[in-house]
Motif scaffolding. Structure first.
Motif, PDB file in Angstrom:
ATOM      1  N   TYR A 133      98.285  73.843  19.943  1.00 38.07           N
ATOM      2  CA  TYR A 133      97.421  75.468  20.324  1.00 38.07           C
ATOM      3  C   TYR A 133      96.919  75.034  18.870  1.00 38.07           C
ATOM      4  O   TYR A 133      97.023  75.187  18.389  1.00 38.07           O
ATOM      5  N   LEU A 134      95.304  74.814  19.305  1.00 33.26           N
ATOM      6  CA  LEU A 134      94.603  74.492  17.494  1.00 33.26           C
ATOM      7  C   LEU A 134      93.205  75.922  18.153  1.00 33.26           C
ATOM      8  O   LEU A 134      92.559  75.436  19.042  1.00 33.26           O
ATOM      9  N   PRO A 135      93.021  77.133  18.242  1.00 38.31           N
ATOM     10  CA  PRO A 135      92.624  77.729  18.774  1.00 38.31           C
ATOM     11  C   PRO A 135      91.155  78.380  17.804  1.00 38.31           C
ATOM     12  O   PRO A 135      89.915  78.926  18.425  1.00 38.31           O
ATOM     13  N   PHE A 136      90.369  77.434  16.237  1.00 39.40           N
ATOM     14  CA  PHE A 136      89.604  77.678  15.915  1.00 39.40           C
ATOM     15  C   PHE A 136      88.972  76.258  15.720  1.00 39.40           C
ATOM     16  O   PHE A 136      88.061  75.688  15.883  1.00 39.40           O
ATOM     17  N   VAL A 137      89.256  74.826  16.612  1.00 37.41           N
ATOM     18  CA  VAL A 137      89.314  73.750  16.322  1.00 37.41           C
ATOM     19  C   VAL A 137      88.034  73.669  17.561  1.00 37.41           C
ATOM     20  O   VAL A 137      88.389  73.830  18.809  1.00 37.41           O
ATOM     21  N   GLU A 138      86.547  73.339  17.298  1.00 37.36           N
ATOM     22  CA  GLU A 138      85.765  73.597  18.096  1.00 37.36           C
ATOM     23  C   GLU A 138      85.802  71.655  18.617  1.00 37.36           C
ATOM     24  O   GLU A 138      85.125  71.867  19.456  1.00 37.36           O
ATOM     25  N   HIS A 139      85.119  70.821  17.572  1.00 39.07           N
ATOM     26  CA  HIS A 139      85.398  69.710  17.981  1.00 39.07           C
ATOM     27  C   HIS A 139      86.407  68.915  18.061  1.00 39.07           C
ATOM     28  O   HIS A 139      86.635  68.578  16.665  1.00 39.07           O
ATOM     29  N   LEU A 140      86.865  68.489  19.392  1.00 41.68           N
ATOM     30  CA  LEU A 140      87.858  67.021  18.554  1.00 41.68           C
ATOM     31  C   LEU A 140      88.196  65.604  19.320  1.00 41.68           C
ATOM     32  O   LEU A 140      87.883  66.122  19.942  1.00 41.68           O
ATOM     33  N   SER A 141      88.915  65.181  17.759  1.00 43.26           N
ATOM     34  CA  SER A 141      88.794  63.373  18.537  1.00 43.26           C
ATOM     35  C   SER A 141      90.020  63.473  17.993  1.00 43.26           C
ATOM     36  O   SER A 141      90.432  63.805  17.374  1.00 43.26           O
ATOM     37  N   LEU A 142      90.618  62.190  19.216  1.00 47.09           N
ATOM     38  CA  LEU A 142      91.783  61.712  18.832  1.00 47.09           C
ATOM     39  C   LEU A 142      91.425  59.999  19.334  1.00 47.09           C
ATOM     40  O   LEU A 142      90.388  59.677  20.057  1.00 47.09           O
ATOM     41  N   LYS A 143      92.250  59.644  18.390  1.00 47.40           N
ATOM     42  CA  LYS A 143      92.111  57.946  18.027  1.00 47.40           C
ATOM     43  C   LYS A 143      93.546  56.891  18.572  1.00 47.40           C
ATOM     44  O   LYS A 143      94.747  57.596  17.398  1.00 47.40           O
ATOM     45  N   ASN A 144      93.190  56.310  18.918  1.00 46.21           N
ATOM     46  CA  ASN A 144      94.772  55.236  19.001  1.00 46.21           C
ATOM     47  C   ASN A 144      96.300  55.936  19.252  1.00 46.21           C
ATOM     48  O   ASN A 144      96.946  56.293  17.931  1.00 46.21           O
ATOM     49  N   CYS A 145      96.444  56.986  20.308  1.00 49.78           N
ATOM     50  CA  CYS A 145      97.807  57.451  20.904  1.00 49.78           C
ATOM     51  C   CYS A 145      97.464  57.227  22.197  1.00 49.78           C
ATOM     52  O   CYS A 145      96.266  57.011  23.247  1.00 49.78           O
ATOM     53  N   TRP A 146      98.815  57.531  22.473  1.00 46.82           N
ATOM     54  CA  TRP A 146      99.211  57.857  24.423  1.00 46.82           C
ATOM     55  C   TRP A 146      99.504  59.478  24.197  1.00 46.82           C
ATOM     56  O   TRP A 146      99.861  60.272  23.781  1.00 46.82           O
ATOM     57  N   VAL A 147      99.491  59.725  25.665  1.00 42.85           N
ATOM     58  CA  VAL A 147      99.912  60.868  26.144  1.00 42.85           C
ATOM     59  C   VAL A 147     100.186  60.992  27.270  1.00 42.85           C
ATOM     60  O   VAL A 147      99.832  59.755  28.384  1.00 42.85           O
ATOM     61  N   SER A 148     100.776  61.789  27.841  1.00 41.68           N
ATOM     62  CA  SER A 148     101.700  61.813  28.688  1.00 41.68           C
ATOM     63  C   SER A 148     100.691  62.199  29.702  1.00 41.68           C
ATOM     64  O   SER A 148     100.049  63.523  29.448  1.00 41.68           O
ATOM     65  N   PRO A 149     100.606  62.897  31.333  1.00 37.09           N
ATOM     66  CA  PRO A 149      99.526  63.162  32.010  1.00 37.09           C
ATOM     67  C   PRO A 149      99.999  64.849  32.360  1.00 37.09           C
ATOM     68  O   PRO A 149      99.312  65.849  31.610  1.00 37.09           O
ATOM     69  N   HIS A 150     100.861  65.001  32.210  1.00 36.80           N
ATOM     70  CA  HIS A 150     100.922  67.138  32.097  1.00 36.80           C
ATOM     71  C   HIS A 150     101.098  67.693  30.841  1.00 36.80           C
ATOM     72  O   HIS A 150     100.476  68.547  30.512  1.00 36.80           O
ATOM     73  N   VAL A 151     101.281  66.493  29.754  1.00 40.04           N
ATOM     74  CA  VAL A 151     101.000  67.407  28.349  1.00 40.04           C
ATOM     75  C   VAL A 151      99.474  66.782  27.862  1.00 40.04           C
ATOM     76  O   VAL A 151      99.212  68.453  27.733  1.00 40.04           O
ATOM     77  N   LEU A 152      98.810  65.815  28.748  1.00 39.72           N
ATOM     78  CA  LEU A 152      97.123  66.067  28.344  1.00 39.72           C
ATOM     79  C   LEU A 152      96.814  67.323  29.105  1.00 39.72           C
ATOM     80  O   LEU A 152      95.431  68.526  28.715  1.00 39.72           O
ATOM     81  N   ASN A 153      96.951  68.472  30.177  1.00 42.85           N
ATOM     82  CA  ASN A 153      96.845  68.587  30.693  1.00 42.85           C
ATOM     83  C   ASN A 153      97.124  70.084  30.280  1.00 42.85           C
ATOM     84  O   ASN A 153      96.520  71.353  30.396  1.00 42.85           O
ATOM     85  N   ASP A 154      98.306  70.295  29.593  1.00 44.84           N
ATOM     86  CA  ASP A 154      98.872  71.500  29.062  1.00 44.84           C
ATOM     87  C   ASP A 154      97.631  72.121  28.019  1.00 44.84           C
ATOM     88  O   ASP A 154      97.153  72.711  27.425  1.00 44.84           O
ATOM     89  N   PHE A 155      97.153  70.948  27.254  1.00 47.03           N
ATOM     90  CA  PHE A 155      96.761  70.628  26.134  1.00 47.03           C
ATOM     91  C   PHE A 155      94.760  71.030  26.541  1.00 47.03           C
ATOM     92  O   PHE A 155      94.378  71.825  25.592  1.00 47.03           O
ATOM     93  N   PHE A 156      94.514  70.512  27.543  1.00 46.16           N
ATOM     94  CA  PHE A 156      93.265  70.981  27.974  1.00 46.16           C
ATOM     95  C   PHE A 156      93.109  72.433  28.236  1.00 46.16           C
ATOM     96  O   PHE A 156      92.437  73.494  27.990  1.00 46.16           O
ATOM     97  N   GLU A 157      94.366  73.270  28.783  1.00 45.23           N
ATOM     98  CA  GLU A 157      94.326  74.134  28.997  1.00 45.23           C
ATOM     99  C   GLU A 157      94.732  75.576  28.394  1.00 45.23           C
ATOM    100  O   GLU A 157      93.824  76.642  27.836  1.00 45.23           O
ATOM    101  N   ASN A 158      95.207  74.978  26.678  1.00 49.95           N
ATOM    102  CA  ASN A 158      95.772  75.614  25.434  1.00 49.95           C
ATOM    103  C   ASN A 158      94.431  76.167  24.788  1.00 49.95           C
ATOM    104  O   ASN A 158      93.264  76.430  24.302  1.00 49.95           O
ATOM    105  N   GLN A 159      93.386  74.967  25.092  1.00 50.36           N
ATOM    106  CA  GLN A 159      92.023  74.710  23.790  1.00 50.36           C
ATOM    107  C   GLN A 159      90.356  74.592  25.161  1.00 50.36           C
ATOM    108  O   GLN A 159      89.650  75.381  24.505  1.00 50.36           O
ATOM    109  N   LYS A 160      90.754  75.943  26.425  1.00 51.77           N
ATOM    110  CA  LYS A 160      89.290  75.858  27.349  1.00 51.77           C
ATOM    111  C   LYS A 160      88.644  76.981  26.739  1.00 51.77           C
ATOM    112  O   LYS A 160      87.564  77.579  26.951  1.00 51.77           O
ATOM    113  N   TYR A 161      89.004  77.515  25.928  1.00 50.10           N
ATOM    114  CA  TYR A 161      88.550  78.510  25.604  1.00 50.10           C
ATOM    115  C   TYR A 161      88.031  78.634  24.061  1.00 50.10           C
ATOM    116  O   TYR A 161      87.547  79.481  23.175  1.00 50.10           O
ATOM    117  N   SER A 162      88.426  77.432  23.345  1.00 50.83           N
ATOM    118  CA  SER A 162      87.648  77.684  21.940  1.00 50.83           C
ATOM    119  C   SER A 162      86.760  75.937  21.682  1.00 50.83           C
ATOM    120  O   SER A 162      85.772  75.835  21.126  1.00 50.83           O
TER     121      SER A 162
END
Length: 780
Positions: free
Chosen positions: A509-538
């Protein structure tokens, strides 16, 4: 009577220098008339060497050109020391070549520090030096009444240059003084690579080497490339000596070995030559061979990799050259003996291990001094707004987990972090010998997560964040690295948490990050979905560069190791573990779909359906609009759930085939950007056949490499390293293109990357990868 005066002596008058008037049309330099902006504009079209020559014209040129030349500076830390690249990296603006932070280097900081806007220190190993380590004797010369003899050192013998470098790195006050002159800098950079990550060794891509590009810190160079000479037929990286001179080479190295012994023993240089000759004359041939070959440094220099490159260049110079090579071509090129390879990543010589060990010691001292220099001088870095850590071994990340380090950079708003996962740990044992212990690179996920969770997430000043793994992936070069060796994104504490669904694991959870960039990695669908939910207010914008999804993980599943470790295969046929989890997967799919669509939950009166039935939604769509039905756990589903733009429900409603969608949840996300994203296969025991192409898949490329020099390459014995799947279904392609105008496949502007990938044996580079930008609409 008056005497006449002698005639006055005529003075010789020198002709006057010609005076040039404006009317003569003679062009002169208009001193202090041309603004510095014009100099900057001209310099932007010139190579760095030409700009350096411009400084020699006059003082005005020097002053105004230096404003551009020294705006971005990357200084290698004591680059003349063995093991450190002698060339300046990236956008280096240094007229003298190498700059150190002491003596002459300090004067450079004093004179040009006020002109520097972006400054970085680099400390990187040289792979060629690692292949041919500097000579270091494992014996010392002892003088007796009857002559000179050799005896093993009682204590571990250091490389003199690296030992001195470590001592210099310990001078924290000197570093702090040098950095203190950067009063006007607004961006600070760092680049460290100690060679403990993935070593390519002989796995060289000639197309990449021929370009001669070097790793950069602050992005692409601002300078036009210098004119390149025609590439030599034998690459410097793995050049071979003339076999006819092997004997003389061996004698020369033996001479220098004995010379070093005598100098360390205290011999005056006038007496060294005589002492060396005495030792050489009294040694037997077998002793000489044992001495010169004990560390592998004086072995036969004929490199089979250089021979391979010779063959490649012959092929490249032929009229029918096509920048692509098949597996069979690669095998033909690389049939040379692996015993002749100077750098075997999986089997380093003792000298190479010692070199990596001592580089790691020096780099650790360097990074600690760097951190302390920042901590002790917070006022120096008041103007720093951007921190770019271009490369950093994962083993050094704990050094930057100090809270006072980040507190001293309290005005940093933009952070970029590239991490090199460690593949080995080098340590000195009590007995004095050096141990090379292989480690799993995915362990780097934990240390990366910790620095984000414990430090970055707490810094309200950091608004823009970029992270990438520097290991494998689509941009890596070499047959054994390209499109594989991809690590999980550090969105969870452990790599196992990316796939284990027996319980809910915390997601970053990155509560203060407004612009995020990820490169060269993989994610499982459920983790990425939860990450979206965490960051939707920032989060306001999100950029994915070569980020890939795995197949969906069934609920309550805890996938174990697969059966095809190391060759990128696995999952083609449902495993016993996948069959056992089919029922749970079916139930989870039904619940998920029931929450997404206004329809009853799906029932299975006849038992769980087959895998393909589980993958499609049950929303009815007319013929020709099948692309509106999306697969559970796909990119299409994740984008549809979190897009700031149009949703599939909006499209259905507009086409009168669906009810009016409910208003979307509140979120700050305004932009999603994708560059070469797609899917990966993970060598774990869960169902992944939905990622397969309908065409019968052939044997993975990695499986065909084992008969070449796979035995000397590092073994990816890590089940969490993923491999690119160059496939995406036609149905999802239609969804991405029609719903969000996303382009599938690499565009023509990436033709160089396509050629380099084909050279590494990838038959269809960019296939199944997509790119595009989705921005917010006025829909509510």
């Amino acid at each position: 009577m008056f005497l006449s005066q002698p005639p006055p002596r005529r003075r010789r008058v020198m002709p006057k220098a010609p005076v040039f008037h404006k009317s003569t049309n003679i062009i002169t330099w208009p001193a202090d008339k041309v603004p510095v902006e014009i100099f900057t504009l001209i310099a932007s079209y010139l190579p760095r060497s030409t700009i350096q020559n411009m400084r020699l014209v006059n003082r005005e040129f020097e002053a105004k050109v230096s404003e551009y030349l020294f705006r971005v500076v990357v200084v290698p830390f004591k680059s003349e020391i063995y093991g450190i690249s002698s060339a300046l990296h990236g956008e280096v603006s240094d007229s003298a070549g190498s700059v150190t932070i002491q003596d002459k280097g300090m004067k450079v900081f004093e004179g040009f520090g006020s002109r520097i806007r972006k400054f970085a220190l680099s400390f990187e190993y040289d792979e060629y030096r690692l292949a041919y380590p500097p000579l270091k004797s494992d014996q010392e010369a002892i003088t007796t009444f009857w002559g000179i003899y050799r005896w093993p050192f009682q204590n571990y013998n250091r490389y003199t240059q690296l030992e001195g470098l470590e001592q210099t790195a310990d001078e924290t006050r000197t570093m702090a003084k040098a950095l203190g002159y950067l009063k006007t800098a607004n961006e600070l950079g760092l680049s460290i690579d100690g060679g403990l990550g993935w070593l390519p060794g002989p796995d060289v891509n000639a197309l990449v080497v021929e370009k001669g590009e070097k790793p950069v810190v602050f992005g692409l160079s601002r300078f036009v490339p210098d004119p390149r000479h025609k590439p030599t037929r034998c690459l410097k990286t793995y050049r071979a000596c003339d076999p006819a001179s092997a004997f003389s080479q061996s004698n020369t190295r033996m001479y220098h070995a004995y010379e070093s012994m005598l100098i360390e023993a205290g011999y005056h240089e006038d007496n060294v030559d005589a002492g060396v000759r005495l030792m050489m004359e009294t040694e037997t041939s077998s002793e000489v061979e044992a001495t010169t070959n004990s560390d592998g440094s004086a072995a036969a220099f004929t490199s089979y990799a250089s021979q391979a490159m010779e063959s490649i260049f012959r092929h490249m110079n032929s009229p029918d050259f096509v920048p692509c090579r098949s597996v069979n071509d690669l095998i033909d090129i690389q049939k040379h003996k692996t015993s002749e390879q100077p750098l075997k990543p999986n089997d380093l010589t003792n000298a190479q291990k010692e070199m990596l060990l001592e580089i790691e010691w020096a780099q650790r001292a360097f990074l600690q001094s760097y951190a302390v220099a920042v901590i002790d001088n917070p006022s120096t870095f008041e103007n720093i707004r951007t921190l770019t850590i271009a490369r950093l071994p994962s083993g050094h990340l704990p050094t930057l987990r100090r809270g006072d380090f980040w507190q001293s950079l309290k005005h940093v708003e933009k952070l970029s972090l590239g991490v090199i996962p460690d593949w080995r740990e080098i340590s000195k044992q009590p007995a004095g010998w050096v141990q090379d212990q292989k480690t799993q690179p995915s362990l780097a996920v934990t240390v990366a997560y910790q620095i984000f969770h414990e430090q970055i997430a707490r810094r309200a000043n950091i608004k823009t964040l970029h992270f990438e793994w520097i290991c494998g992936g689509e941009y890596a070069t070499g047959m054994y690295s390209r499109n594989q060796l991809i690590l999980p994104a550090p969105l969870v504490r452990k790599p196992t948490h990316m796939v284990c669904r027996t319980r809910q694991f915390p997601v970053l959870y990155l509560p203060f990050v407004e612009h995020l960039s990820l490169k060269n990695c993989w994610v499982s669908p459920h983790v990425l979905n939860d990450f979206f939910e965490n960051q939707k207010y920032s989060l306001q914008s999100l950029k994915f560069d070569s980020v890939s999804l795995s197949a969906p993980i069934p609920m309550l599943a805890d996938p174990g190791p697969g059966t095809q470790i190391g060759n990128g295969a696995g999952g083609g046929v449902p495993t016993q573990g996948a069959i056992q989890h089919a029922a749970a997967f079916a139930q989870a799919t039904a619940v998920q779909q029931a929450l997404q669509a206004p329809q009853p939950a799906v029932n299975f009166p006849n038992g769980p359906p087959n895998i393909q039935q589980l993958l499609a939604t049950t929303d009815p769509v007319p013929n020709g609009l099948e692309w509106l039905a999306i697969r559970f756990g796909s990119w299409s589903q994740l984008i549809d759930n979190h897009t700031p733009g149009r949703r599939l429900a909006d499209i259905r409603y507009d086409r009168n085939i669906g009810e009016e969608p409910m208003s979307r949840p509140s979120t700050k996300l305004k932009k999603m950007e994708f560059h070469s994203c797609g899917y990966v296969r993970v060598n774990l025991d869960f169902e992944q056949s939905m990622l397969d192409s309908p065409d019968a898949p052939g044997l993975p490329l990695a499986g065909k490499k084992d008969n070449n020099y796979g035995s000397i390459m590092l073994n990816p014995n890590d089940y969490y390293l993923a491999t690119i799947v160059n496939h995406i279904s036609h149905m999802e392609t239609a969804t991405l293109e029609n719903a969000w105008n996303i382009e599938v496949g690499w565009p023509t502007r990436l033709k160089n990357l396509v050629a380099e990938s084909k050279f590494d044996g990838i038959p269809d580079p960019g296939k199944g990868r997509f790119a595009g930008v989705i921005e917010a609409t006025n829909l509510n």
